[in-house]
Each structure stands twice: as C-alpha cells, then as structure tokens.
Design an enzyme around this catalytic site. Structure first.
Site: not given
Length: 279
Positions: A10, A13, A92, A101-102, A120, A123
């Site tokens: 959403t 940056k 994973y 991002d993670r 983090d 959202s």
C-alpha cells in the site's frame, strides 16, 4: 545519485543518496501504484544513476516500475530472496517465497550484529531470526497494529497510538473504547514479540540482538523490556549490503545503522520466559 525504493503493498518509501558522500539527500513516501510519475511519486530521474529496489507489491507493480526505470536509469538492481547471500542461509524450504523485505532485514541485521532477531512493524508484524554463523531460522507473521484495529470494526482505525505515550499508561485498562482498543493491541503486539524472542533464544541457547524497523517500530519499542534498537532504514541497509555502490558501503557501512544493542544474559531471558509460562 542513488535512488533506493522500498515498495510495499500500500505504501512505498524512497530515498536519494549521494554517490560520492554516501549521505541521504532526501526521502519520501507515496501510495504504491503501477504507473509511477517521475518528479511526483519518485524523484526526477535525471539526477539518478542507479536504483535499488525492494518490493513486496504485486508482480505487475514491480515489472512496471522496473520497465520505467530501465528506460531512464543506467543501473537498476532488484532485491530477491535467495537460498544464500552475504553469509546467511535462508531458512525457508522454498527460499524465493520469503518476503524480500524480511530477507533484506535479516541480511542487514546479520551484517550489523552477526546474528539477530529482526522485527518489522508494518501492516504485518514479522519476526525473523538469524543465528551467529548465518542460519536463518525462519520467523513469525502476525497482524500489525492497524490490521488488529480494523478486525475489531469499532471505528477506531484512524486513532493511532502516540509513539510518545508512556508504556506504563498503555499497559493500564483503557477508560474509553479507543483507549481500550489501543492498549489491547499494544499489549498483544509487544507480548507476542517478547514471547517469540524469548522462546527462540531459549531453544537455541543464544541471546540475540533485537532490532526493530517499520512504521510502528517506535510504538512497539516502548513495550519491550529487553534491550533493543530501532533501525528505520533496516531494509535499505539490506539493499546497501547486497548491492554496495559507494565506498563506505563497500567497506561494510550501512547508512543510519544503530550500534549493536546489548543483550540480556541468557539466564535472565529464560527466567522471564519461565515466569510468563507460570502466569
């Protein structure tokens, strides 16, 4: 100039970084869109010589963004989740499914501290663990503060928690519906992060430095009793480490990185965990 983009589902940056001095010249945020407008949504690309991108938005958004940038900028680097990078092994089973991002946050945290718990607070609240030696254990995902409010459908979603509110106040029962909701989600988020951190440290016998980033990091920070550091540019730090373009970056320096936070003795972490399990 270097343009760093952190594209969320959403909100996106950006920041402009001087190639010669490695200083941040400007930064901003806009709503994520498929058709970016240079000069409005992102800076004027005439001054940009390289772009580094982290994106968790839909594939079409990333593809459109990269297509636009490659027509205007000499070099475009896109962060990807991989099986291994910079000494960190992805936890994973299907490494490419880990949110980039993670992954970048885990890489940045490992470069800074040689093992970390990276949280983090966006959202969603994500909590990832990297052991000394570079093993990424995987992590946890839970709704962020805003999503918790929306799930209650009590008309409180636009009344945010003030990041300067005293933690002691937020831990008391609320005297209005807004306060009750805010205090409840504050307790839920901070208690969950604390429990995840303590459980993993206990299981693996290591006290990990705790690092927070994301829009609600300063709120969550106020309720964590263990030492930690807030690092707003942690994802950007991962981009810098993955694609170093300036002399300081090539020397391992990540702009805006905090000092490595102290850690509690493992015995104290285990003692606090044991007490919480008795309550």
């Amino acid at each position: 100039m270097i343009l760093d983009l952190d594209i969320g589902n959403t909100l996106s940056k950006w920041r402009l970084k001087d190639t010669a001095s490695s200083e941040i010249r400007s930064r901003g945020a806009v709503w994520t869109r498929e058709e970016w407008r240079p000069g409005a949504d992102i800076p004027d690309l005439d001054v940009v010589e390289a772009v580094r991108i982290s994106s968790v938005a839909r594939r079409a958004v990333l593809d459109e963004t990269v297509e636009l940038l490659r027509c205007r900028v000499p070099r475009v680097y896109v962060g990807r989740s991989t099986r291994e990078a910079l000494g960190v092994t992805n936890g994973y089973r299907e490494p490419w499914r880990l949110g980039v991002d993670r992954w970048l946050g885990a890489l940045a945290g490992y470069q800074l501290a040689g093992g970390c718990c990276a949280v983090d607070c966006g959202s969603a609240i994500t909590v990832d663990f990297v052991l000394p030696g570079g093993t990424h254990l995987g992590g946890y995902i839970m709704p962020g503060l805003r999503l918790m409010k929306e799930s209650l459908k009590l008309g409180t979603r636009n009344v945010s928690i003030d990041s300067e509110d005293a933690a002691d106040t937020l831990l008391t029962p609320g005297h209005s519906t807004v306060d009750a909701v805010n205090h409840g989600i504050f307790m839920s988020a901070t208690s969950a992060v604390q429990r995840m951190y303590s459980e993993v440290c206990d299981q693996h016998g290591v006290a990990l430095p705790l690092l927070l980033t994301g829009g609600d990091a300063r709120v969550v920070s106020r309720g964590l009793p263990v030492p930690h550091a807030v690092w707003p540019d942690m994802v950007y730090g991962g981009l810098e480490a993955r694609f170093p373009l300036t002399m300081p970056e090539r020397a391992g320096k990540m702009t805006g990185a905090p000092g490595v936070p102290d850690t509690l003795a493992l015995e104290k972490i285990r003692g606090g965990l044991a007490l919480s399990m008795l309550l």
